[in-house]
Every structure is written in structure tokens, then in C-alpha cells.
Design an enzyme around this catalytic site. Structure first.
Site, short mmCIF file in Angstrom:
data_model
loop_
_atom_site.label_atom_id
_atom_site.label_comp_id
_atom_site.label_asym_id
_atom_site.label_seq_id
_atom_site.Cartn_x
_atom_site.Cartn_y
_atom_site.Cartn_z
N CYS A 107 0.67 -1.11 0.00
CA CYS A 107 -0.05 -0.05 0.03
C CYS A 107 0.74 1.33 0.11
O CYS A 107 0.09 2.36 -0.65
CB CYS A 107 -0.92 0.10 1.07
SG CYS A 107 -0.53 0.20 2.72
N ARG B 236 9.63 -10.02 -1.09
CA ARG B 236 10.25 -9.85 0.20
C ARG B 236 11.29 -10.89 0.45
O ARG B 236 11.05 -12.06 0.33
CB ARG B 236 9.03 -9.90 1.37
CG ARG B 236 9.62 -9.53 2.70
CD ARG B 236 8.35 -9.68 3.54
NE ARG B 236 7.21 -8.71 3.26
CZ ARG B 236 6.22 -8.51 3.69
NH1 ARG B 236 5.89 -9.25 4.87
NH2 ARG B 236 5.25 -7.38 3.30
N GLU C 76 12.61 -13.12 2.70
CA GLU C 76 12.27 -13.68 3.84
C GLU C 76 13.34 -14.09 4.72
O GLU C 76 14.39 -14.77 4.50
CB GLU C 76 11.34 -14.87 3.56
CG GLU C 76 9.90 -14.69 3.18
CD GLU C 76 8.88 -14.12 3.90
OE1 GLU C 76 9.61 -13.80 5.39
OE2 GLU C 76 7.89 -13.73 3.89
N ARG D 152 5.83 -19.67 2.29
CA ARG D 152 6.91 -18.69 2.92
C ARG D 152 7.84 -18.47 1.41
O ARG D 152 8.79 -19.31 1.22
CB ARG D 152 7.81 -19.18 4.04
CG ARG D 152 8.72 -18.05 4.58
CD ARG D 152 9.02 -18.64 5.83
NE ARG D 152 10.07 -17.89 6.68
CZ ARG D 152 9.77 -16.87 7.36
NH1 ARG D 152 8.38 -16.83 7.84
NH2 ARG D 152 10.39 -16.02 7.99
N GLU E 20 -4.51 -5.88 -1.80
CA GLU E 20 -3.91 -5.32 -1.12
C GLU E 20 -5.47 -4.08 -0.74
O GLU E 20 -5.93 -3.68 -1.64
CB GLU E 20 -3.03 -4.21 -1.05
CG GLU E 20 -2.65 -3.31 -0.14
CD GLU E 20 -2.03 -4.01 1.11
OE1 GLU E 20 -1.54 -3.55 2.12
OE2 GLU E 20 -1.87 -5.27 1.16
N ASP F 11 -4.09 -10.89 13.22
CA ASP F 11 -3.89 -11.85 12.22
C ASP F 11 -4.60 -12.79 12.45
O ASP F 11 -5.27 -13.16 13.49
CB ASP F 11 -2.45 -12.39 12.68
CG ASP F 11 -1.34 -11.57 12.01
OD1 ASP F 11 -1.51 -10.61 11.16
OD2 ASP F 11 -0.13 -11.74 12.09
N GLU G 20 -0.05 -17.91 9.81
CA GLU G 20 -0.69 -16.70 9.46
C GLU G 20 -1.15 -16.34 7.91
O GLU G 20 -0.29 -16.26 7.12
CB GLU G 20 0.09 -15.38 9.97
CG GLU G 20 -0.51 -13.94 9.96
CD GLU G 20 -0.50 -13.34 8.63
OE1 GLU G 20 -1.14 -12.84 7.90
OE2 GLU G 20 0.99 -12.97 8.32
N ASN H 95 -4.50 -10.85 7.46
CA ASN H 95 -4.42 -9.87 8.69
C ASN H 95 -5.44 -8.35 8.27
O ASN H 95 -6.03 -8.26 7.24
CB ASN H 95 -3.13 -9.36 8.76
CG ASN H 95 -2.65 -8.46 7.30
OD1 ASN H 95 -3.05 -7.39 7.06
ND2 ASN H 95 -1.46 -9.33 6.77
N CYS I 93 -5.27 -1.10 6.57
CA CYS I 93 -4.86 -2.04 5.33
C CYS I 93 -5.12 -3.49 5.61
O CYS I 93 -5.07 -3.84 6.95
CB CYS I 93 -3.60 -1.57 4.82
SG CYS I 93 -2.15 -1.95 6.16
N ARG J 64 -1.01 -17.71 0.77
CA ARG J 64 -1.06 -18.17 2.28
C ARG J 64 -2.54 -18.96 2.27
O ARG J 64 -2.61 -19.84 2.96
CB ARG J 64 -1.05 -17.14 3.13
CG ARG J 64 0.36 -16.42 3.21
CD ARG J 64 1.09 -17.31 4.10
NE ARG J 64 2.45 -16.78 4.08
CZ ARG J 64 2.94 -16.48 5.48
NH1 ARG J 64 2.26 -16.25 6.53
NH2 ARG J 64 4.17 -16.09 5.67
#
Length: 341
Positions: free
Chosen positions: A145, A175, A177, A186, A194, A255, A271, A274, A300, A307
Site C-alpha cells: 500500500c 520480500r 524472507e 513462505r 491489498e 492476524d 498467519e 490480517n 490496510c 497463504r
């Protein structure tokens, strides 16, 4: 930044039976639904897993975003430093981002040495390339975001426009990780929807409550999965190395976590969703004002398709006959996929 779980769980649905106890990533690999990509933490999705992703997207659109009045936008996926400075991520994002460095020039003659080296050796001259690229201007999308807020930066918005509700699903996030990568849950390259909302404190808190209601409807009535909620350290505190919950009343992150049966009875929960109420962090950082002069808050929520897929398949397995009826209605027929000798 990784968020710390405060140990406070609530809203947990009753324990469900999980007849499937295999690692869904390994099962998907064996069935040819996915293959590893060439880069670290990257997957190539075949027709089967791609249809799963699109079905989750359709559910989120039809059951959550459209009923709640969210509008679709396209957010940039290359994020310059000034955006992360204003969003607060510049306080600690460095170990986890993929950096972007532009070439010092686009002049083909400047790059002849690199091209000639490859033609002769068939090897990419990394060290030589390092000399010819500029300083990092930022990184690939890490948290989806922040780039959106440049659209609102310095603007005064009519009071009757609030709450402002938007979402983006236009590209991947990246990302590096911490703690390594594992399976589909992961990864370094992932796909998300988003969701962002902006308004007065009361409007933002109400919007978060509406999202919680719709998420629980989806998880209970359509996906039929076992889950629990947990208070966690909000991102804007984790960035500063802090733990616990926000001191700002009503602000913070919740979460949704799901058990993965193949990890065992006492295995770590995943998780997979969120919802964050971020207080005035973004409106203040990007100088966004209301016509009325009232303080603005924002929230957000990221729908991570990897996931969701990991949590769903870990509990339900890969055979559509074992999937909930409401999900099968939306999924339709399983694609044949691509076959190999």
C-alpha cells in the site's frame, strides 16, 4: 518485518477434523500443479493452482470488496526511498527488500564491454555490471500500500468522500524472507490483494469491523477451515524493534491463523490473513487532510493468495471431492493442466 504474537487469541472456531495430513506444496509438485521458478522463493503456477488463486480472488471480490464498496486501483510496484521514508518503512526495511538499481546510462556503447564478454564466455559478467549500474533508487514492492499514498499526498479531500475504500491486485510483491523460505507459504515473490481504507477514526474502525465480519463469513461458510485470531505487534511498531500492541487506542493489527495438519498437533499455525488499523500513520506521513479539518486514520488488509492456498489445501487436500460445496460451486471444473512424458 516479522510481527510478534502477543499470545492473545480470540474468535477461534471449534476444532475440525483434518483427514488430510500431507504437505500441500509437495503434493502440488508431485501432481504438476506448480514448479519452482528460476529465482529464490519463486513458483510457476500451472492451470490448476492458478484457478485456485483466481477462485479466491473471485470470492474476495464478490463476498467482500463489492458489497463493502471498494474501488479497484493499480499501485506502482517499484518503490522509491521517499515513499518508504514517509510510510515509516525506511526505519528498518533494509534486510528484506529487493533493491532496484538503474543503469548509469542507456548508451549501447557504454554496455558493449558487457555484451562482448557474454558473447565470448557465455557468462554474465556480474562484477562488471556492478560498475555500470547506479545507486539503488528504492526496491520492489515490499508492502503493497505505501506507493498508493503518493496519489493522495498533499491533497485535501472533501469530507463527504469518506470513508475512501480502494484495493489493488495488479502485480507481485517481493520480500527477502528471514528464516529461509518454505513451500508456498513462505516465499520471496507472492501475490496479494491489498485493501486500503481512509476516513475518520470512527469510520476506519467501523470499516475494519466490516472486513472482519466478511472474512469470518468466507472462512466459515465458503472455505470451512479451522482458524483463530491473534493480536500481533503492528508493522509500525515492529519497524522500530518494538513488541506488544499499539498504545493508540483502537489501532493495531489482527492476524488470522490456521493450523497446518502436516506440521502435527503442536505445530506452528500459519498467519494467512490480517487486518490493520494504522491510526494516523499514513495520512500524517503523506500530508493528507480532510476538508473538515478532522484527523484522518487509515487501515490496510492484505489477502495473500499463497497463504490462503496453503491453509486451505493443508486442511482439505487436493481432491476437489473433499472440498466444501460452496467453494466447489465457485471453482467449477478442475483444469486438465499440462502433461509431460
Amino acid at each position: 518485518m516479522a510481527r510478534q504474537n502477543t499470545g492473545t487469541f480470540y474468535g477461534r472456531v471449534k476444532k475440525k477434523a483434518h483427514p488430510f495430513e500431507k504437505d500441500p506444496t509437495q503434493e502440488m509438485l508431485e501432481k504438476g500443479w506448480i514448479k519452482r521458478g528460476a529465482s529464490r522463493g519463486q513458483w510457476i503456477h500451472g492451470p490448476q493452482s492458478t484457478k485456485l488463486f483466481r477462485t479466491f480472488e473471485k470470492i474476495v471480490l464478490e463476498e467482500l470488496l463489492e458489497p463493502l464498496g471498494y474501488q479497484e486501483m493499480i499501485f506502482p510496484k517499484l518503490v522509491p526511498w521517499d515513499v518508504w521514508q514517509k510510510s515509516g518503512h525506511a526505519k528498518g526495511v533494509y534486510p528484506e527488500i529487493y533493491y532496484v538499481c538503474p543503469p548509469k546510462t542507456r548508451d549501447p556503447e557504454y554496455w558493449e564491454e558487457v555484451a562482448d564478454h557474454y558473447k565470448v564466455t557465455k557468462e554474465v559478467p556480474i562484477e562488471l555490471i556492478k560498475e555500470k549500474i547506479g545507486d539503488p533508487i528504492g526496491g520492489l514492492c515490499y508492502a503493497q500500500c505505501p506507493p498508493f499514498w503518493m496519489y493522495l499526498q498533499g491533497e485535501t479531500i472533501p469530507t463527504d468522500s469518506f470513508p475512501l475504500k480502494v484495493f489493488d491486485r495488479s502485480g507481485t510483491s517481493h520480500r527477502y524472507e528471514s528464516g529461509g523460505i518454505h513451500g508456498m507459504e513462505r516465499v520471496d515473490e507472492f501475490h496479494r490483494i491489498e485493501i486500503v481504507w481512509l476516513g475518520t477514526k470512527e469510520q476506519v474502525v467501523k470499516a475494519s469491523e466490516e472486513l472482519h465480519e466478511r472474512y469470518m463469513h468466507i472462512f466459515n461458510e465458503i472455505l470451512d477451515i479451522e482458524w483463530r485470531k491473534a493480536w500481533v505487534t503492528p508493522w509500525f511498531m515492529a519497524q522500530e524493534g518494538l513488541a506488544g500492541v499499539s498504545d493508540e487506542q483502537s489501532a493495531g493489527t489482527t492476524d488470522y491463523e490456521a493450523p497446518l495438519p502436516y506440521r502435527g498437533e503442536d505445530g506452528e499455525w500459519l498467519e494467512f490473513q490480517n487486518v490493520s488499523v494504522n491510526g494516523d500513520k499514513y495520512p500524517s506521513g503523506f500530508n493528507v487532510k480532510s476538508q473538515s479539518g478532522e484527523e484522518l486514520w487509515s487501515g490496510c488488509s492484505g489477502v495473500g493468495l499463497e497463504r490462503w492456498t496453503s491453509a486451505f489445501l493443508a486442511q482439505k487436500g487436493l481432491d476437489p471431492e473433499n472440498w466444501p460445496v460452496e467453494f466447489r460451486k465457485r471453482f467449477g471444473e478442475m483444469p486438465e493442466g499440462i502433461r509431460f512424458f
